[in-house]
Design an enzyme around this catalytic site. Structure first.
Site, short mmCIF file in Angstrom:
data_model
loop_
_atom_site.label_atom_id
_atom_site.label_comp_id
_atom_site.label_asym_id
_atom_site.label_seq_id
_atom_site.Cartn_x
_atom_site.Cartn_y
_atom_site.Cartn_z
N GLN A 1 16.52 1.23 -6.29
CA GLN A 1 15.29 0.56 -6.56
C GLN A 1 14.69 0.96 -8.09
O GLN A 1 14.35 2.08 -8.06
CB GLN A 1 14.24 1.14 -5.51
N SER B 1 15.34 -2.30 -0.58
CA SER B 1 16.60 -1.51 -0.46
C SER B 1 17.66 -2.08 0.33
O SER B 1 17.33 -3.02 1.32
CB SER B 1 16.06 -0.23 0.04
N TRP C 1 10.85 2.85 -13.78
CA TRP C 1 10.65 3.54 -12.33
C TRP C 1 11.74 3.46 -11.77
O TRP C 1 12.66 2.41 -11.60
CB TRP C 1 9.55 2.86 -11.64
N GLU D 1 12.32 3.56 7.60
CA GLU D 1 12.75 2.83 6.41
C GLU D 1 14.10 3.55 6.20
O GLU D 1 14.44 4.57 6.82
CB GLU D 1 11.71 3.43 5.31
N ASN E 1 13.11 4.46 -7.13
CA ASN E 1 12.63 5.01 -5.95
C ASN E 1 14.41 4.95 -5.20
O ASN E 1 15.35 5.57 -5.95
CB ASN E 1 11.80 4.54 -5.27
N ASP E 2 14.42 4.51 -4.20
CA ASP E 2 15.54 4.85 -3.20
C ASP E 2 17.00 4.58 -4.11
O ASP E 2 17.18 3.41 -4.61
CB ASP E 2 15.85 3.70 -2.13
N TRP F 1 5.79 1.72 -9.60
CA TRP F 1 6.63 0.92 -8.70
C TRP F 1 6.06 -0.71 -9.13
O TRP F 1 4.94 -0.65 -9.30
CB TRP F 1 6.15 1.30 -7.28
C1 FRU Z 1 11.45 3.23 1.00
C2 FRU Z 1 11.12 1.80 0.65
C3 FRU Z 1 11.79 0.82 1.39
C4 FRU Z 1 11.68 -0.40 0.66
C5 FRU Z 1 11.68 0.19 -0.90
C6 FRU Z 1 10.85 -0.72 -1.58
O1 FRU Z 1 11.28 4.05 0.06
O2 FRU Z 1 9.75 1.97 1.13
O3 FRU Z 1 11.61 0.74 2.73
O4 FRU Z 1 12.83 -1.08 0.91
O5 FRU Z 1 11.20 1.38 -0.73
O6 FRU Z 1 10.89 -0.35 -2.90
#
Ligand code: FRU
Length: 475
Positions: free
Chosen positions: A38, A82, A19, A201, A21-22, A46
């Site tokens: 992430q 993050s 996975w 965020e 993400n950010d 996640w």
């Molecule tokens: C944003 C978020 C951040 C956090 C991260 C966790 O997409 O929710 O606020 O640090 O992803 O993976």
């Protein structure tokens, strides 16, 4: 069932497996760009967050590096959330949020503890954790307290943090001389749940051509007309950070990208002064059919930010022209209430062309991309004359996805200039030299490679353009 490489992106960063993400810790260190992200390496869902890592000398070719941060210490038992990176002398520092669930893992209601942590590296590959440097929020009612963005201004390091107090969002600022002891400067900006969402965020705060930009990812904005259709919506304000460390907004809140999949954007300052931006090219609620193939998540192409009055502009990083392979002219000319297949095929393409609004009378006209031969799949990009909007339609764009997004076309405007990047499971549209962008994931079948043009009820005029096949770097 689809082959597992069907959606694998050719020239966008995505995780080797698992996975993503950010984007995190975007930084230029010893002649190379570093991108962290992430990451959950053990499944395409996640989970406890790690920091994945890749680097590049040219913003085009990327090398995947070992995972930089893994959760599990007393200050980050359930995740390295993050954050950002800075360089001080010979050392690369990562500043991130250590996360702990107080109740059931994943249950927000039962609470969490978030602290800001420091890690460092001298080789840019292996990191040593130094533990929490901010371990208590400035108010006991603040529980969501995360995503530190650190930068240098004058003699100090500055840190922006996103927070939530009750149901209202907050931007907090801190300052330090050594990255270890931090003074809280208080609330730089406060929002109200109704208008501004409930949690900001991934804040970023930087100067751009004489103004300060506050870039952030609010959770829970309400849709308004054509705007804010994503449940969470990456946004920005222009203004200035005053002597009292308050952010004085001088504009309305604007969305930074108008597609379906764009969130948690962060920037870095390149050595030549350019402000470069990457975002997560997905959204928390996005369909992610590549999960069936054991990976998901991608970053957008790197973009150069500039300012045009009260608006930001995003252009593809100029280095990306290095992706171009063979060039073909794109000669569509005039279509009279008809559609036509073009002599162009491909999953990895860049198209550059203009829609001529003066000579056109069609209700709508534009392009059909990633078309299947049986006509079942297509991704449409067209000018809608009645609405005077440029529309991206992914209702027939393959597995799981749906929906239509659009951007306005100004009343006196005579042409729409388009630069379009297609990859196996994405489309990024840069409109009028980056005045608007639309970034969305699409999941057509691998053999849906056709390109067409169409005009409905009237004439559509296309100025001469070009199309390039793009390098399949298998990032
Ligand atoms: C944003 C978020 C951040 C956090 C991260 C966790 O997409 O929710 O606020 O640090 O992803 O993976």
């Amino acid at each position: 069932p689809a082959h597992r490489d069907d959606y694998r992106l050719g020239y966008h960063l995505s995780p080797p497996a698992g996975w993503m993400n950010d984007p995190n810790g975007l930084v230029y260190f010893r002649g190379e760009y570093h991108v962290f992200y992430q990451h959950h390496p053990y499944s395409p869902q996640w989970g406890p967050m790690y920091w994945g890592h890749a680097r590049s000398a040219d913003l085009v070719h990327w090398e995947h590096l070992p995972i930089a941060l893994a959760p599990g210490d007393a200050f980050d038992p359930d995740g390295c959330f993050s954050g950002s990176a800075v360089v001080d002398g010979d050392t690369l520092y990562l500043i991130y949020t250590g996360h702990r669930w107080l109740g059931e893992p994943g249950n927000d209601e039962q609470g969490m503890k978030q602290v800001q942590c420091l890690a460092s590296s001298t080789d840019g590959i292996t990191f040593i954790k130094h533990g929490a440097v901010i371990d208590t929020p400035p108010h006991p009612d603040i529980m969501h307290f995360r995503d530190p963005k650190v930068w240098r201004r004058g003699d100090h390091w500055w840190m922006a943090l996103g927070a939530r107090q009750g149901d209202d969002p907050l931007l907090l600022l801190y300052r330090s001389r050594d990255l270890r002891r931090w003074d809280c400067l208080g609330r730089a900006l406060e929002g109200r749940r109704e208008a501004d969402g409930y949690m900001w965020e991934c804040p970023d705060l930087f100067e751009l051509e004489g103004r300060d930009v506050f870039l952030f990812s609010p959770q829970g904005l309400k849709p308004e007309g054509y705007e804010r259709w994503n449940l969470f919506q990456n946004s920005y304000l222009l203004g200035r950070l005053d002597e009292n460390a308050r952010f004085v907004a001088e504009t309305e809140l604007h969305e930074i990208d108008h597609g379906h999949d764009f969130y948690a954007a962060q920037t870095l300052l390149a050595p030549d002064g350019r402000r470069l931006l990457w975002a997560w090219m997905d959204m928390w609620q996005s369909p992610m059919p590549s999960q069936a193939h054991h990976w998901c998540g991608a970053l957008t192409l790197p973009r150069e930010l500039s300012r045009d009055g009260d608006r930001l502009r995003m252009r593809p990083a100029r280095e990306l022209t290095a992706l171009r392979q063979s060039r073909q002219a794109l000669t569509i000319g005039t279509l009279e209430a008809q559609s036509r297949r073009l002599e162009v095929r491909g999953a990895l393409l860049e198209l550059e062309l203009e829609l001529d609004l003066v000579g056109s009378s069609a209700e709508r006209f534009g392009l059909a991309l990633r078309c299947s031969d049986d006509g079942q799949e297509r991704t449409l990009l067209y000018f809608d004359a009645m609405a005077r909007r440029l529309v991206l339609d992914r209702q027939h764009s393959g597995a799981g996805v749906s929906g239509v997004r659009s951007v306005p076309v100004a009343p006196g405007q005579t042409r729409i200039a388009l630069r379009i990047f297609l990859d196996r499971s994405s489309i990024e549209v840069f409109v009028d030299d980056g005045a608007y962008t639309l970034s969305s994931r699409i999941y057509p079948r691998p053999d849906s490679l056709g390109v067409g043009a169409f005009a409905v009820n009237g004439r559509g005029v296309f100025a001469e353009g070009a199309v390039w096949s793009l390098a399949d770097l298998k990032l």
